[in-house]
Design a protein around this motif. Sequence first.
Motif, PDB file in Angstrom:
ATOM      1  N   THR A  83       0.843  -1.198   0.000  1.00  0.00           N
ATOM      2  CA  THR A  83       0.000   0.000   0.000  1.00  0.00           C
ATOM      3  C   THR A  83       0.876   1.245   0.000  1.00  0.00           C
ATOM      4  O   THR A  83       2.084   1.173   0.174  1.00  0.00           O
ATOM      5  CB  THR A  83      -0.908   0.021   1.241  1.00  0.00           C
ATOM      6  OG1 THR A  83      -0.076  -0.032   2.407  1.00  0.00           O
ATOM      7  CG2 THR A  83      -1.866  -1.150   1.242  1.00  0.00           C
ATOM      8  N   ARG A  84       0.217   2.386  -0.164  1.00  0.00           N
ATOM      9  CA  ARG A  84       0.906   3.671  -0.117  1.00  0.00           C
ATOM     10  C   ARG A  84       0.304   4.515   0.984  1.00  0.00           C
ATOM     11  O   ARG A  84      -0.814   4.300   1.410  1.00  0.00           O
ATOM     12  CB  ARG A  84       0.757   4.411  -1.446  1.00  0.00           C
ATOM     13  CG  ARG A  84       1.505   3.748  -2.556  1.00  0.00           C
ATOM     14  CD  ARG A  84       1.428   4.580  -3.786  1.00  0.00           C
ATOM     15  NE  ARG A  84       2.085   3.901  -4.897  1.00  0.00           N
ATOM     16  CZ  ARG A  84       2.266   4.430  -6.062  1.00  0.00           C
ATOM     17  NH1 ARG A  84       1.832   5.637  -6.304  1.00  0.00           N
ATOM     18  NH2 ARG A  84       2.864   3.763  -7.008  1.00  0.00           N
ATOM     19  N   GLY A  85       1.062   5.476   1.433  1.00  0.00           N
ATOM     20  CA  GLY A  85       0.592   6.371   2.469  1.00  0.00           C
ATOM     21  C   GLY A  85       1.115   5.952   3.831  1.00  0.00           C
ATOM     22  O   GLY A  85       1.287   4.769   4.119  1.00  0.00           O
ATOM     23  N   ARG A  86       1.385   6.938   4.659  1.00  0.00           N
ATOM     24  CA  ARG A  86       1.974   6.682   5.967  1.00  0.00           C
ATOM     25  C   ARG A  86       1.073   5.821   6.854  1.00  0.00           C
ATOM     26  O   ARG A  86       1.529   4.874   7.484  1.00  0.00           O
ATOM     27  CB  ARG A  86       2.279   8.002   6.659  1.00  0.00           C
ATOM     28  CG  ARG A  86       2.984   7.815   7.982  1.00  0.00           C
ATOM     29  CD  ARG A  86       3.358   9.107   8.589  1.00  0.00           C
ATOM     30  NE  ARG A  86       4.476   9.661   7.846  1.00  0.00           N
ATOM     31  CZ  ARG A  86       5.034  10.822   8.116  1.00  0.00           C
ATOM     32  NH1 ARG A  86       4.577  11.553   9.094  1.00  0.00           N
ATOM     33  NH2 ARG A  86       6.043  11.258   7.400  1.00  0.00           N
ATOM     34  N   ALA A  87      -0.208   6.115   6.889  1.00  0.00           N
ATOM     35  CA  ALA A  87      -1.125   5.350   7.744  1.00  0.00           C
ATOM     36  C   ALA A  87      -1.241   3.906   7.269  1.00  0.00           C
ATOM     37  O   ALA A  87      -1.250   2.972   8.081  1.00  0.00           O
ATOM     38  CB  ALA A  87      -2.499   6.019   7.759  1.00  0.00           C
ATOM     39  N   ASN A  88      -1.314   3.701   5.973  1.00  0.00           N
ATOM     40  CA  ASN A  88      -1.429   2.348   5.430  1.00  0.00           C
ATOM     41  C   ASN A  88      -0.157   1.538   5.675  1.00  0.00           C
ATOM     42  O   ASN A  88      -0.223   0.339   5.969  1.00  0.00           O
ATOM     43  CB  ASN A  88      -1.730   2.390   3.940  1.00  0.00           C
ATOM     44  CG  ASN A  88      -3.097   2.966   3.658  1.00  0.00           C
ATOM     45  OD1 ASN A  88      -3.970   2.946   4.518  1.00  0.00           O
ATOM     46  ND2 ASN A  88      -3.287   3.494   2.468  1.00  0.00           N
ATOM     47  N   ILE A  89       0.987   2.188   5.551  1.00  0.00           N
ATOM     48  CA  ILE A  89       2.249   1.480   5.783  1.00  0.00           C
ATOM     49  C   ILE A  89       2.382   1.109   7.250  1.00  0.00           C
ATOM     50  O   ILE A  89       2.830   0.020   7.585  1.00  0.00           O
ATOM     51  CB  ILE A  89       3.438   2.317   5.283  1.00  0.00           C
ATOM     52  CG1 ILE A  89       3.434   2.300   3.759  1.00  0.00           C
ATOM     53  CG2 ILE A  89       4.754   1.796   5.820  1.00  0.00           C
ATOM     54  CD1 ILE A  89       4.492   3.125   3.114  1.00  0.00           C
ATOM     55  N   ARG A  90       1.963   2.010   8.136  1.00  0.00           N
ATOM     56  CA  ARG A  90       1.976   1.677   9.568  1.00  0.00           C
ATOM     57  C   ARG A  90       1.082   0.483   9.859  1.00  0.00           C
ATOM     58  O   ARG A  90       1.447  -0.405  10.627  1.00  0.00           O
ATOM     59  CB  ARG A  90       1.523   2.869  10.396  1.00  0.00           C
ATOM     60  CG  ARG A  90       2.599   3.881  10.607  1.00  0.00           C
ATOM     61  CD  ARG A  90       2.158   4.940  11.567  1.00  0.00           C
ATOM     62  NE  ARG A  90       3.209   5.918  11.735  1.00  0.00           N
ATOM     63  CZ  ARG A  90       3.049   7.050  12.335  1.00  0.00           C
ATOM     64  NH1 ARG A  90       1.884   7.380  12.851  1.00  0.00           N
ATOM     65  NH2 ARG A  90       4.052   7.895  12.446  1.00  0.00           N
ATOM     66  N   ALA A  91      -0.093   0.466   9.243  1.00  0.00           N
ATOM     67  CA  ALA A  91      -1.022  -0.645   9.454  1.00  0.00           C
ATOM     68  C   ALA A  91      -0.438  -1.943   8.899  1.00  0.00           C
ATOM     69  O   ALA A  91      -0.681  -3.022   9.447  1.00  0.00           O
ATOM     70  CB  ALA A  91      -2.363  -0.338   8.794  1.00  0.00           C
ATOM     71  N   GLU A  92       0.323  -1.860   7.841  1.00  0.00           N
ATOM     72  CA  GLU A  92       0.921  -3.051   7.250  1.00  0.00           C
ATOM     73  C   GLU A  92       2.155  -3.512   8.029  1.00  0.00           C
ATOM     74  O   GLU A  92       2.438  -4.703   8.131  1.00  0.00           O
ATOM     75  CB  GLU A  92       1.315  -2.742   5.805  1.00  0.00           C
ATOM     76  CG  GLU A  92       1.624  -3.948   4.983  1.00  0.00           C
ATOM     77  CD  GLU A  92       1.850  -3.597   3.524  1.00  0.00           C
ATOM     78  OE1 GLU A  92       2.466  -4.422   2.836  1.00  0.00           O
ATOM     79  OE2 GLU A  92       1.442  -2.506   3.074  1.00  0.00           O
ATOM     80  N   LEU A  93       2.889  -2.564   8.596  1.00  0.00           N
ATOM     81  CA  LEU A  93       4.104  -2.887   9.323  1.00  0.00           C
ATOM     82  C   LEU A  93       3.826  -3.368  10.746  1.00  0.00           C
ATOM     83  O   LEU A  93       4.620  -4.129  11.308  1.00  0.00           O
ATOM     84  CB  LEU A  93       5.026  -1.671   9.352  1.00  0.00           C
ATOM     85  CG  LEU A  93       6.451  -1.860   9.823  1.00  0.00           C
ATOM     86  CD1 LEU A  93       7.161  -2.902   8.975  1.00  0.00           C
ATOM     87  CD2 LEU A  93       7.202  -0.551   9.777  1.00  0.00           C
TER      88      LEU A  93
END
Length: 108
Positions: A83-93
């Motif tokens: 995904t892209r975007g800071r919030a999406n990357i945090r959710a993925e990480l």
Amino acid sequence: MSIAWYRCESCSGCPCRSQCCRAKDSEYPKELCLQKIFGEKRAETTQRITSKRGIHLRLCRFIQVEGEFALLKNDFGFRRFLTRGRANIRAELFPLAVAFDLKKLWMK
């Protein structure tokens, strides 16, 4: 901050126009915008990272961070974010970080 503008007078008939300028209109000349503060910032950054403290911080980063990412890539098969975007990357990480911590705890 000072900005310098450079503009070609005419690009019509120039054999290098297709490599130099990306504008579709052939009458539109090549234009460059340079910020003169770049050289100052680059020298300041170079001085900062070559100081004793900068070298120490770079060594610590190499030891602390790179090992965890190598384990995530090697053990978990994680290659890239989906995904892209800071919030999406945090959710993925987040699940990867939890799994990493649980594995670390289980190994102890």
